[in-house]
Design an enzyme around this catalytic site. Structure first.
Site, PDB file in Angstrom:
ATOM      1  N   SER A 296      -9.656   1.681   2.872  1.00  0.00           N
ATOM      2  CA  SER A 296      -8.795   2.442   1.989  1.00  0.00           C
ATOM      3  C   SER A 296      -7.723   1.611   1.294  1.00  0.00           C
ATOM      4  O   SER A 296      -7.105   2.068   0.352  1.00  0.00           O
ATOM      5  CB  SER A 296      -8.103   3.548   2.784  1.00  0.00           C
ATOM      6  OG  SER A 296      -7.275   2.969   3.791  1.00  0.00           O
TER       7      SER A 296
ATOM      8  N   LYS B  22       0.856  -1.199   0.000  1.00  0.00           N
ATOM      9  CA  LYS B  22       0.000   0.000   0.000  1.00  0.00           C
ATOM     10  C   LYS B  22       0.887   1.243   0.000  1.00  0.00           C
ATOM     11  O   LYS B  22       1.856   1.306   0.763  1.00  0.00           O
ATOM     12  CB  LYS B  22      -0.894  -0.028   1.247  1.00  0.00           C
ATOM     13  CG  LYS B  22      -1.913   1.091   1.333  1.00  0.00           C
ATOM     14  CD  LYS B  22      -2.791   0.910   2.573  1.00  0.00           C
ATOM     15  CE  LYS B  22      -3.869   1.970   2.684  1.00  0.00           C
ATOM     16  NZ  LYS B  22      -4.725   1.780   3.869  1.00  0.00           N
TER      17      LYS B  22
ATOM     18  N   SER C 271      -9.746  -0.571   7.142  1.00  0.00           N
ATOM     19  CA  SER C 271      -9.201  -0.467   5.797  1.00  0.00           C
ATOM     20  C   SER C 271      -8.497  -1.707   5.260  1.00  0.00           C
ATOM     21  O   SER C 271      -8.148  -1.748   4.083  1.00  0.00           O
ATOM     22  CB  SER C 271      -8.241   0.710   5.721  1.00  0.00           C
ATOM     23  OG  SER C 271      -8.975   1.876   5.551  1.00  0.00           O
TER      24      SER C 271
HETATM   25  N1  GLN Z   1     -12.920   4.128   6.141  1.00  0.00           N
HETATM   26  C1  GLN Z   1     -12.345   4.509   7.364  1.00  0.00           C
HETATM   27  C2  GLN Z   1     -11.879   5.941   7.267  1.00  0.00           C
HETATM   28  O1  GLN Z   1     -12.111   6.554   6.296  1.00  0.00           O
HETATM   29  C3  GLN Z   1     -11.232   3.591   7.696  1.00  0.00           C
HETATM   30  C4  GLN Z   1      -9.956   3.942   7.097  1.00  0.00           C
HETATM   31  C5  GLN Z   1      -8.813   3.107   7.536  1.00  0.00           C
HETATM   32  O2  GLN Z   1      -8.951   2.108   8.224  1.00  0.00           O
HETATM   33  N2  GLN Z   1      -7.613   3.560   7.191  1.00  0.00           N
HETATM   34  O3  GLN Z   1     -11.306   6.484   8.157  1.00  0.00           O
END
Ligand code: GLN
Length: 664
Positions: free
Chosen positions: A344, A269, A368
């Protein structure tokens, strides 16, 4: 050890020769397998069809033995039978004999046990798959296999009488069998190979003399040809990967041993630093930023010899649930291109699902890793906060961020997790995980599964609920106890999470000021801030910075930030209470399967709600895993659904063990 059983040892390839185990080199192994590459794939398809007849939900298979034909006898009717029941005659399903090529192949199903054993267990002929099946037991299996299950038998299979005859000879005869394990089982291509990826894996394993450089080239070619549609990579480093691959090939040629992960093509990532590679965090503000050092997890993986092919797309600074917030491009779900891969870490899960890389590392602040894993039908592990060093992970919400593996199987997840975990001097919040709680099928009667009623509410897709409940029922059928539990604070999890993360993000992102890193624009200092941050950051990131700055401002701190902190404590306590009475908690990973691209971009709250079942795990400092548990059909396309298994802090092994039961 029973002939034909697997004896992985991590590094060696072994030949079992008349009971003696001999080590062989990779070249020798490849030489044995090479002439049969095409045939193996064909035979394997047949094997799967046959095993399905058994009614098992077996979905993968791998070769365990290659036996020279010398060991097979020709019966009067022209058919062949094997030297012992583990080799072919077992149920007629797991060996194919090719007399013209003078070879037979044996297979192993993903249940981790021989098919004969699977029947024996089902029929109560034996009670524990760790036992060896004796001759008498085996005869019983044969009988039920043919009579009860009416297995479709391959043409060259013997009658039950002949098989019993072969069995009788089994013990008398000193057979010379070649039993190959290692490369397929625990060599660079890991253990269980799901059917979905099978062809590619065999392709990888068997092509081109097993040269790592060819393997890597195949992956790079695939990315080049197919990622145009998926858009899961932000950067690819071909030359670097090929140079590394060549080095490993040279090492193998010199007869040196290679490690378990050596030569495995992976992707990362683009929020985790890999020295010399761009690291954008998915943001325009870091478009041309080159990482000057390695994250600790990358150091660890590179020490193991993995080959990093490139960096995966993500929501800008990991803020999002669909990868549509990337500053560069949205990634598509490789299973259905009109849908999102989740986020994400959507670039990572898409790359693994599309087989552009063997595994990827993601980060999980509120779901995410798990939510996109669920959307793409792969396995995503969020370890307990602190078990994997965050050094070299760009900070989003430092008190919750955690790095974890995204893989195709749970076994792979375990291998990668073990490689990256551990205390690190560069991250004072990191710890060694010394918890050794393990779990296996024998103990299933002691397993208590908590099912929170707040996780099966209106708004959850009914099909998702049905599949997840179906999976929980499978555990129950195996003997586990299922207990309804209540987590009433679930409704506060999303608001708490977004106050905390926005607050931390607003301070963490203050470092991108147009001076220290990346994109810079503006004539004077004020303009520099406004222009660089205004143009460099995307809409969602700016929204969160504003939200966080507001929540932390002196007039509102008590009303928002402080209350959210108190709420975290209450959520933690609630989980602690529940975990006094259950071993693991099971729920859907996400309330819906992958949604359509654009479906939620106009409504941030709707988007935030896709994390409703994952954020609490981060807030409460627990670990969680998402494993595929089935598919739902929407608009005549099949979309995967993930089962989330939540464990107590540091019980990663436990939840992986429990997950493995359903995977099998
Ligand atoms: N969707 C969540 C956010 O926008 C989780 C993101 C994540 O775990 N990095 O914060």
């Amino acid at each position: 050890m029973a002939p034909g059983s697997i004896h992985p040892n991590g590094k060696k390839y072994e030949i079992m020769n008349g009971g003696e185990i001999e080590e062989i080199s990779l070249e020798q192994l490849t030489k044995v397998l090479k002439p049969f590459m095409k045939e193996v794939a064909e035979i394997e398809d047949k094997a799967i069809t046959q095993i399905r007849h058994f009614g098992s939900d077996i979905n993968s298979i791998s070769i365990t033995n290659v036996i020279p034909m010398g060991n097979f006898k020709k019966a009067n009717n022209g058919e062949y039978y094997g030297p012992n029941p583990w080799h072919g005659s077992s149920t007629g399903m797991n060996t194919w004999v090719n007399p013209t090529k003078n070879v037979a192949f044996c297979f192993r199903c993903n249940a981790g046990i021989n098919v004969a054993k699977a029947i024996a267990l089902q029929e109560g002929i034996m009670n524990n798959c760790g036992e060896d099946l004796n001759k008498e037991g085996f005869k019983k299996v044969l009988k039920v296999a043919y009579e009860k299950y009416r297995l479709e038998r391959p043409k060259n299979e013997l009658s039950i009488e002949k098989l019993s005859e072969a069995l009788d000879e089994w013990e008398e005869e000193k057979t010379k069998t070649v039993n190959i394990s290692g490369r397929l089982e625990d060599g660079i291509f890991f253990s269980t190979i799901p059917v979905k990826y099978r062809d590619k894996y065999f392709f990888v394993v068997f092509t081109e003399d097993g040269k790592i450089i060819k393997v890597v080239n195949n992956y790079l070619e695939k990315i080049k040809n197919e990622d145009i549609k998926v858009q899961s990579f932000l950067s690819v480093y071909e030359k670097r990967a090929l140079v590394q691959a060549k080095k490993i090939d040279d090492k193998i040629a010199r007869g040196e041993k290679i490690s378990l992960l050596e030569g495995v093509p992976v992707s990362i990532k683009d929020i985790i630093l890999v020295k010399g590679m761009k690291c954008t965090g998915g943001s325009k503000i870091l478009e041309n930023y080159i990482a000057p050092y390695n994250a600790t997890c990358i150091n660890k993986l590179e020490k193991e010899g993995v080959i990093i092919l490139g960096k995966n797309n993500l929501d800008e600074f990991a803020m999002g649930s669909s990868t549509e917030n990337s500053g560069f491009k949205p990634t598509r779900n490789p299973l259905v291109l009109s849908r999102v891969p989740g986020g994400s870490s959507g670039g990572s899960t898409a790359a693994v699902a599309a087989d552009f890389s063997v595994f990827s590392l993601g980060s999980d602040t509120g779901g995410s890793i798990r939510q996109p894993a669920s959307f793409c039908g792969v396995v995503g592990l969020k370890p307990t906060y602190g078990t994997v060093s965050r050094y070299g992970l760009m900070a989003y919400s430092s008190s919750l961020d955690q790095i974890g593996p995204i893989t195709k199987t749970i076994e792979d997840s375990r291998i990668v997790f073990n490689a990256i975990k551990g205390k690190d001097l560069m991250d004072s919040t990191s710890v060694d995980n010394n918890n050794s709680s393990r779990f296996n099928l024998d103990k299933i009667k002691n397993l208590i599964i908590g099912v929170p009623k707040e996780y099966f509410i209106e708004g959850v897709d009914p099909e998702v609920s049905r599949l997840v409940k179906g999976s929980i029922k499978k555990y129950e059928d195996l003997g586990a106890k299922v207990k309804e539990v209540s987590l009433p604070y679930t409704k506060y999890a999303i608001p708490t999470y977004y106050i905390i993360t926005a607050s931390e993000a607003s301070t963490n992102l203050a470092r991108y000021d147009g001076v220290k890193y990346g994109f810079s624009k503006g004539e004077n200092l004020k303009e520099l801030y406004f222009q660089s941050r205004g143009k460099g950051f995307g809409k969602e990131v700016r929204r969160r910075i504003m939200l966080g700055t507001y929540a932390l401002s002196s007039g509102y701190y008590d009303a928002y930030y402080l209350r959210a902190q108190k709420m975290i404590k209450l959520i933690q306590k609630q989980f602690q209470e529940v975990f006094k009475t259950v071993d693991v908690i099971m729920s859907p990973t996400a309330p819906t399967p992958a949604f359509k691209i654009g479906e939620k971009t106009q409504d941030p709250v709707k988007m935030y709600l896709s994390d409703i079942f994952t954020v609490s795990v981060n807030l409460a400092g627990l670990c969680g895993i998402s494993v595929p548990c089935g598919e739902v059909e929407i608009d005549s396309v099949k979309l995967p659904v993930g089962l989330q298994i939540i464990g107590k802090p540091f019980e990663e092994d436990m939840i992986m063990d429990v997950a493995q039961i359903i995977e099998k």
